[in-house]
Design a protein around this motif. Structure first.
Motif, PDB file in Angstrom:
ATOM      1  N   GLU A  38       0.940   4.219  -3.023  1.00 49.11           N
ATOM      2  CA  GLU A  38       0.683   5.649  -2.798  1.00 49.11           C
ATOM      3  C   GLU A  38       1.903   6.481  -3.182  1.00 49.11           C
ATOM      4  O   GLU A  38       1.787   7.554  -3.769  1.00 49.11           O
ATOM      5  CB  GLU A  38       0.312   5.889  -1.333  1.00 49.11           C
ATOM      6  N   ALA A  39       3.095   5.968  -2.858  1.00 46.89           N
ATOM      7  CA  ALA A  39       4.320   6.732  -3.131  1.00 46.89           C
ATOM      8  C   ALA A  39       4.608   6.842  -4.629  1.00 46.89           C
ATOM      9  O   ALA A  39       5.326   7.743  -5.057  1.00 46.89           O
ATOM     10  CB  ALA A  39       5.506   6.070  -2.418  1.00 46.89           C
ATOM     11  N   LEU A  40       4.069   5.922  -5.411  1.00 52.04           N
ATOM     12  CA  LEU A  40       4.362   5.916  -6.849  1.00 52.04           C
ATOM     13  C   LEU A  40       3.347   6.705  -7.679  1.00 52.04           C
ATOM     14  O   LEU A  40       3.505   6.839  -8.891  1.00 52.04           O
ATOM     15  CB  LEU A  40       4.437   4.466  -7.355  1.00 52.04           C
ATOM     16  N   ARG A  41       2.318   7.246  -7.008  1.00 50.71           N
ATOM     17  CA  ARG A  41       1.375   8.114  -7.735  1.00 50.71           C
ATOM     18  C   ARG A  41       2.136   9.261  -8.395  1.00 50.71           C
ATOM     19  O   ARG A  41       2.969   9.906  -7.745  1.00 50.71           O
ATOM     20  CB  ARG A  41       0.393   8.771  -6.765  1.00 50.71           C
ATOM     21  N   GLY A  42       1.835   9.489  -9.659  1.00 47.86           N
ATOM     22  CA  GLY A  42       2.469  10.611 -10.353  1.00 47.86           C
ATOM     23  C   GLY A  42       3.867  10.298 -10.856  1.00 47.86           C
ATOM     24  O   GLY A  42       4.475  11.124 -11.526  1.00 47.86           O
ATOM     25  N   LEU A  43       4.399   9.116 -10.539  1.00 51.90           N
ATOM     26  CA  LEU A  43       5.742   8.743 -10.984  1.00 51.90           C
ATOM     27  C   LEU A  43       5.698   7.522 -11.902  1.00 51.90           C
ATOM     28  O   LEU A  43       6.299   7.519 -12.968  1.00 51.90           O
ATOM     29  CB  LEU A  43       6.639   8.437  -9.770  1.00 51.90           C
ATOM     30  N   ALA A  44       5.003   6.474 -11.471  1.00 51.70           N
ATOM     31  CA  ALA A  44       4.873   5.291 -12.326  1.00 51.70           C
ATOM     32  C   ALA A  44       3.877   5.598 -13.443  1.00 51.70           C
ATOM     33  O   ALA A  44       2.886   6.307 -13.233  1.00 51.70           O
ATOM     34  CB  ALA A  44       4.396   4.098 -11.505  1.00 51.70           C
ATOM     35  N   THR A  45       4.160   5.058 -14.623  1.00 52.03           N
ATOM     36  CA  THR A  45       3.239   5.263 -15.746  1.00 52.03           C
ATOM     37  C   THR A  45       2.217   4.134 -15.834  1.00 52.03           C
ATOM     38  O   THR A  45       1.161   4.289 -16.449  1.00 52.03           O
ATOM     39  CB  THR A  45       4.018   5.343 -17.075  1.00 52.03           C
ATOM     40  N   SER A  46       2.543   2.977 -15.234  1.00 51.72           N
ATOM     41  CA  SER A  46       1.582   1.883 -15.152  1.00 51.72           C
ATOM     42  C   SER A  46       1.955   1.026 -13.949  1.00 51.72           C
ATOM     43  O   SER A  46       3.089   1.085 -13.469  1.00 51.72           O
ATOM     44  CB  SER A  46       1.598   1.026 -16.434  1.00 51.72           C
ATOM     45  N   ALA A  47       0.982   0.259 -13.466  1.00 52.33           N
ATOM     46  CA  ALA A  47       1.257  -0.623 -12.316  1.00 52.33           C
ATOM     47  C   ALA A  47       0.254  -1.752 -12.278  1.00 52.33           C
ATOM     48  O   ALA A  47      -0.879  -1.629 -12.776  1.00 52.33           O
ATOM     49  CB  ALA A  47       1.204   0.170 -11.010  1.00 52.33           C
ATOM     50  N   ILE A  48       0.691  -2.851 -11.656  1.00 52.06           N
ATOM     51  CA  ILE A  48      -0.176  -4.011 -11.411  1.00 52.06           C
ATOM     52  C   ILE A  48       0.414  -4.721 -10.201  1.00 52.06           C
ATOM     53  O   ILE A  48       1.616  -4.584  -9.934  1.00 52.06           O
ATOM     54  CB  ILE A  48      -0.196  -4.936 -12.666  1.00 52.06           C
ATOM     55  N   ASP A  49      -0.411  -5.425  -9.450  1.00 56.24           N
ATOM     56  CA  ASP A  49       0.160  -6.221  -8.364  1.00 56.24           C
ATOM     57  C   ASP A  49       0.445  -7.628  -8.884  1.00 56.24           C
ATOM     58  O   ASP A  49      -0.266  -8.145  -9.739  1.00 56.24           O
ATOM     59  CB  ASP A  49      -0.753  -6.249  -7.134  1.00 56.24           C
ATOM     60  N   VAL A  50       1.511  -8.227  -8.370  1.00 52.83           N
ATOM     61  CA  VAL A  50       1.933  -9.535  -8.880  1.00 52.83           C
ATOM     62  C   VAL A  50       1.113 -10.630  -8.188  1.00 52.83           C
ATOM     63  O   VAL A  50       1.467 -11.097  -7.110  1.00 52.83           O
ATOM     64  CB  VAL A  50       3.452  -9.757  -8.680  1.00 52.83           C
TER      65      VAL A  50
ATOM     66  N   ALA B  52      13.567   7.539  -3.896  1.00 52.94           N
ATOM     67  CA  ALA B  52      13.563   8.375  -2.689  1.00 52.94           C
ATOM     68  C   ALA B  52      12.214   8.294  -1.973  1.00 52.94           C
ATOM     69  O   ALA B  52      12.152   8.157  -0.755  1.00 52.94           O
ATOM     70  CB  ALA B  52      13.885   9.824  -3.055  1.00 52.94           C
ATOM     71  N   HIS B  53      11.114   8.309  -2.726  1.00 53.40           N
ATOM     72  CA  HIS B  53       9.782   8.201  -2.126  1.00 53.40           C
ATOM     73  C   HIS B  53       9.624   6.867  -1.400  1.00 53.40           C
ATOM     74  O   HIS B  53       9.063   6.802  -0.313  1.00 53.40           O
ATOM     75  CB  HIS B  53       8.697   8.303  -3.204  1.00 53.40           C
ATOM     76  N   LEU B  54      10.125   5.816  -2.030  1.00 54.11           N
ATOM     77  CA  LEU B  54       9.924   4.486  -1.459  1.00 54.11           C
ATOM     78  C   LEU B  54      10.858   4.222  -0.286  1.00 54.11           C
ATOM     79  O   LEU B  54      10.518   3.445   0.613  1.00 54.11           O
ATOM     80  CB  LEU B  54      10.111   3.414  -2.533  1.00 54.11           C
ATOM     81  N   ALA B  55      12.020   4.861  -0.296  1.00 55.06           N
ATOM     82  CA  ALA B  55      12.975   4.646   0.798  1.00 55.06           C
ATOM     83  C   ALA B  55      12.346   5.038   2.131  1.00 55.06           C
ATOM     84  O   ALA B  55      12.631   4.430   3.172  1.00 55.06           O
ATOM     85  CB  ALA B  55      14.249   5.444   0.542  1.00 55.06           C
ATOM     86  N   ALA B  56      11.448   6.029   2.095  1.00 53.48           N
ATOM     87  CA  ALA B  56      10.778   6.456   3.330  1.00 53.48           C
ATOM     88  C   ALA B  56       9.922   5.336   3.904  1.00 53.48           C
ATOM     89  O   ALA B  56       9.540   5.376   5.070  1.00 53.48           O
ATOM     90  CB  ALA B  56       9.915   7.685   3.037  1.00 53.48           C
ATOM     91  N   HIS B  57       9.586   4.345   3.086  1.00 54.10           N
ATOM     92  CA  HIS B  57       8.757   3.228   3.549  1.00 54.10           C
ATOM     93  C   HIS B  57       9.561   1.929   3.599  1.00 54.10           C
ATOM     94  O   HIS B  57       8.992   0.834   3.544  1.00 54.10           O
ATOM     95  CB  HIS B  57       7.553   3.055   2.623  1.00 54.10           C
TER      96      HIS B  57
ATOM     97  N   LEU C 124       0.816  -1.216   0.000  1.00 58.10           N
ATOM     98  CA  LEU C 124       0.000   0.000   0.000  1.00 58.10           C
ATOM     99  C   LEU C 124       0.848   1.263   0.000  1.00 58.10           C
ATOM    100  O   LEU C 124       0.571   2.214  -0.738  1.00 58.10           O
ATOM    101  CB  LEU C 124      -0.947  -0.018   1.203  1.00 58.10           C
ATOM    102  N   ASN C 125       1.878   1.287   0.837  1.00 62.05           N
ATOM    103  CA  ASN C 125       2.720   2.486   0.891  1.00 62.05           C
ATOM    104  C   ASN C 125       3.424   2.727  -0.440  1.00 62.05           C
ATOM    105  O   ASN C 125       3.542   3.871  -0.897  1.00 62.05           O
ATOM    106  CB  ASN C 125       3.771   2.356   1.999  1.00 62.05           C
ATOM    107  N   ALA C 126       3.883   1.647  -1.053  1.00 63.67           N
ATOM    108  CA  ALA C 126       4.574   1.787  -2.336  1.00 63.67           C
ATOM    109  C   ALA C 126       3.626   2.332  -3.393  1.00 63.67           C
ATOM    110  O   ALA C 126       3.985   3.209  -4.182  1.00 63.67           O
ATOM    111  CB  ALA C 126       5.143   0.439  -2.773  1.00 63.67           C
TER     112      ALA C 126
END
Ligand SMILES: [Mg+2]
Length: 342
Positions: free
Chosen positions: A214-226, A294-299, A210-212
């Motif tokens: 939220e942190a990737l909003r506006g940075l990742a161009t696409s996403a899916i959970d494995v 950097a965003h993800l390192a906080a989590h 969940l934290n990842a």
């Protein structure tokens, strides 16, 4: 008198699933109460819950059913069954970059076993509290063990992570190690039951990213959970986005303990096609990588680059022997889309 004769549906819901807003303990009146801070204008106990979404945010809604001995072993610890049923749903919110808000539960039970229900509810409530999601309604029926959960999350308008946004020549990344859940499933099937073992733990107690998300909003161009495996889930992104992908198999971060337990080929297969890992698989342009890290390192979360998007359709760079044992849970048209090549 058996538990099933003593406990009717409403008693059961009141005893195990209706909780006090403030204390988290069971409420005797059968009402979940209101809690403006959580957006719950009216909780459990009426015909519907009344919820107040955050202005300017979009609702992200997903439903998932977990069937005994199909999606989880029926004899798994009830705490783990409760945890896992909610975790797989939360993972879909994570994949969209959505923040968890509310969920409803439809539970089908073969019998009323109060010890089992206590464990199940404990696993469910613990993860719900940890994730900040509130149970706002439910239903209990009699039948083969089945758990259906509908989750509601929120995401600022136009910022949701989707499958169809990957561009050409972007990095493909994962937010954590893969293959652990499949290793754990194999360990379970061979009779191991110690869920403190890292692989069994990965299978029975998945952690939604969940934290990842939220942190990737506006940075990742696409996403899916494995959930189906890296190859199959990457194929979903590729098809939705109209791109292909080249994977560097050696770069895949293997779940701790996987390489020690199995031979290398089995470990790589688990990482590529095992599924149930519930890390996120994302694409992002190279210039966004440092900021995302950097965003993800906080989590306490690290990104691993495992490949790049390419123009040629299909998934490339995966030796055929590494997609050997399965694809049994991949739709037939996914098999051609993965296009594994050596
Ligand atoms: Mg999903």
């Amino acid at each position: 008198m058996s538990d099933s004769q003593r406990l009717g549906e409403f008693d059961l819901i009141r005893r195990f699933f209706v909780r006090d807003t403030c204390t988290g303990s069971a409420r005797r009146d059968g009402y979940g109460g209101d809690d403006p801070a959580s957006g719950v204008a009216l909780g459990q106990g009426d015909d519907c819950a009344l919820l107040t979404p955050t202005p300017g945010w979009q609702l992200a809604v997903s439903v998932d059913t977990s069937l005994a001995d199909v999606h989880f072993p029926a004899d798994a610890p009830p705490e783990a069954i409760g945890h896992r049923a909610l975790a797989v749903n939360l993972s879909d919110l994570a994949a969209m970059g959505a923040s968890p808000r509310w969920y409803v539960l439809a539970l089908t039970l073969p019998d009323i076993d109060t010890d089992w229900l206590e464990g199940f509810a404990r696993g469910l409530h613990r993860l719900a509290d940890h994730s900040g999601i509130r149970l706002v309604g439910g239903d209990v029926t009699r039948g083969s063990l089945s758990i259906t959960i509908t989750v509601h999350g929120e995401v600022p308008a136009q910022t949701a992570l989707r499958r169809d946004g990957a561009g050409l020549d972007e990095l493909i990344v994962v937010t954590g190690p893969v293959g652990g859940a499949h290793g754990g499933l194999r360990a379970w099937q061979s009779g191991e039951r110690d869920d403190t073992d890292p692989l069994l733990h990965a299978y029975l107690w998945p952690s939604p990213a969940l934290n990842a998300g939220e942190a990737l909003r506006g940075l990742a161009t696409s996403a899916i959970d494995v959930s189906d495996g890296v190859v199959a889930d990457l194929a979903h992104i590729c098809r939705a986005s109209g791109v292909g992908a080249r994977i560097d198999v050696e770069a895949l971060p293997l779940y701790p303990g996987l390489a020690e337990r199995f031979d290398e080929q089995t470990a790589r297969q688990a990482a590529l096609t095992g599924g149930d890992d519930y890390v996120l698989l994302c694409t992002l342009p190279e210039h966004a990588l440092a900021r995302a890290e950097a965003h993800l390192a906080a989590h306490d979360c690290t990104l691993t680059v495992i490949g790049r998007t390419v123009a040629e359709p299909g998934i490339h760079g995966v030796p055929t022997e590494h997609v050997g044992w399965q694809h049994f849970d991949v739709e037939p048209d996914d098999r051609s889309a993965t296009g594994a090549t050596s």
